[in-house]
Design a protein around this motif. Structure first.
Motif, short mmCIF file in Angstrom:
data_model
loop_
_atom_site.label_atom_id
_atom_site.label_comp_id
_atom_site.label_asym_id
_atom_site.label_seq_id
_atom_site.Cartn_x
_atom_site.Cartn_y
_atom_site.Cartn_z
N SER A 42 -56.21 29.20 -25.22
CA SER A 42 -55.52 27.94 -25.54
C SER A 42 -54.05 28.19 -25.84
N GLN A 45 -52.45 28.63 -22.56
CA GLN A 45 -52.28 27.33 -21.90
C GLN A 45 -51.03 26.63 -22.42
N LEU A 46 -50.82 26.65 -23.73
CA LEU A 46 -49.63 26.00 -24.30
C LEU A 46 -48.36 26.68 -23.82
N ARG A 47 -48.38 28.01 -23.75
CA ARG A 47 -47.22 28.73 -23.21
C ARG A 47 -46.98 28.34 -21.75
N VAL A 49 -47.86 25.52 -20.29
CA VAL A 49 -47.33 24.16 -20.28
C VAL A 49 -45.83 24.18 -20.51
N ASP A 50 -45.39 24.90 -21.53
CA ASP A 50 -43.95 25.00 -21.82
C ASP A 50 -43.19 25.57 -20.63
N LEU A 62 -51.38 16.41 -21.38
CA LEU A 62 -52.31 17.23 -22.15
C LEU A 62 -53.66 16.56 -22.35
#
Length: 83
Positions: A42, A45-47, A49-50, A62
Protein backbone atom coordinates in the motif's frame (compact mmCIF):
# COMPACT_ATOMS: atom_id res chain seq x y z
CA UNK A 1 0.26 1.32 -29.80
CA UNK A 2 3.89 2.51 -29.66
CA UNK A 3 2.82 5.29 -27.30
CA UNK A 4 1.17 2.69 -25.03
CA UNK A 5 4.40 0.64 -24.92
CA UNK A 6 6.53 3.70 -24.12
CA UNK A 7 4.11 4.68 -21.36
CA UNK A 8 4.06 1.12 -19.99
CA UNK A 9 7.88 1.07 -19.93
CA UNK A 10 7.93 4.33 -17.97
CA UNK A 11 5.24 3.04 -15.61
CA UNK A 12 7.26 -0.14 -15.04
CA UNK A 13 10.25 2.01 -14.07
CA UNK A 14 8.03 3.97 -11.67
CA UNK A 15 6.80 0.69 -10.16
CA UNK A 16 10.39 -0.42 -9.58
CA UNK A 17 11.21 2.91 -7.92
CA UNK A 18 8.01 2.94 -5.87
CA UNK A 19 8.57 -0.60 -4.63
CA UNK A 20 12.21 0.13 -3.71
CA UNK A 21 13.27 -2.53 -6.20
CA UNK A 22 11.08 -5.30 -4.81
CA UNK A 23 9.50 -5.45 -8.27
CA UNK A 24 11.91 -5.05 -11.17
CA UNK A 25 11.13 -3.24 -14.40
CA UNK A 26 11.27 -6.58 -16.20
CA UNK A 27 8.81 -8.19 -13.75
CA UNK A 28 6.41 -5.25 -14.04
CA UNK A 29 6.56 -5.36 -17.84
CA UNK A 30 6.02 -9.13 -18.07
CA UNK A 31 3.46 -9.74 -15.35
CA UNK A 32 0.02 -11.11 -16.05
CA UNK A 33 -1.01 -10.81 -12.40
CA UNK A 34 -1.85 -7.65 -10.45
CA UNK A 35 1.11 -5.65 -9.15
CA UNK A 36 -0.10 -6.22 -5.60
CA UNK A 37 0.30 -9.97 -6.20
CA UNK A 38 3.93 -9.27 -7.09
CA UNK A 39 4.40 -7.52 -3.76
CA UNK A 40 3.48 -3.87 -4.37
CA UNK A 41 2.49 -2.71 -0.90
CA UNK A 42 0.00 0.00 0.00
CA UNK A 43 2.93 2.36 0.66
CA UNK A 44 4.32 1.43 -2.74
CA UNK A 45 0.93 2.17 -4.30
CA UNK A 46 0.87 5.64 -2.72
CA UNK A 47 4.40 6.31 -3.97
CA UNK A 48 3.32 5.14 -7.42
CA UNK A 49 0.28 7.42 -7.34
CA UNK A 50 2.51 10.39 -6.48
CA UNK A 51 4.96 9.47 -9.24
CA UNK A 52 2.22 9.06 -11.87
CA UNK A 53 0.59 12.35 -10.89
CA UNK A 54 3.93 14.17 -11.12
CA UNK A 55 5.14 12.47 -14.30
CA UNK A 56 1.92 12.53 -16.32
CA UNK A 57 0.16 15.56 -14.83
CA UNK A 58 -2.99 13.63 -13.99
CA UNK A 59 -4.93 13.01 -10.82
CA UNK A 60 -5.18 9.34 -9.89
CA UNK A 61 -8.58 8.25 -8.63
CA UNK A 62 -8.15 6.49 -5.29
CA UNK A 63 -11.52 4.74 -5.44
CA UNK A 64 -11.63 0.96 -5.74
CA UNK A 65 -11.89 1.28 -9.53
CA UNK A 66 -8.87 3.59 -9.67
CA UNK A 67 -6.79 1.25 -7.53
CA UNK A 68 -7.73 -1.67 -9.79
CA UNK A 69 -6.50 0.35 -12.77
CA UNK A 70 -3.29 1.11 -10.88
CA UNK A 71 -2.74 -2.64 -10.41
CA UNK A 72 -2.72 -3.38 -14.18
CA UNK A 73 0.03 -1.66 -16.21
CA UNK A 74 -1.52 -2.52 -19.58
CA UNK A 75 -4.85 -0.93 -18.68
CA UNK A 76 -3.15 2.00 -16.97
CA UNK A 77 -0.88 2.67 -19.97
CA UNK A 78 -3.89 2.53 -22.30
CA UNK A 79 -5.79 4.92 -20.04
CA UNK A 80 -2.92 7.41 -19.93
CA UNK A 81 -2.32 7.15 -23.68
CA UNK A 82 -5.99 7.87 -24.35
CA UNK A 83 -6.25 10.99 -22.24
Amino acid sequence: MIKDVAIKERLAALVAESSDGAITVEEAMATTVPLTALGLTSIGQLRLVDAIESEFGVEVDLSEEGLELLDDLDRLAGHLAGR
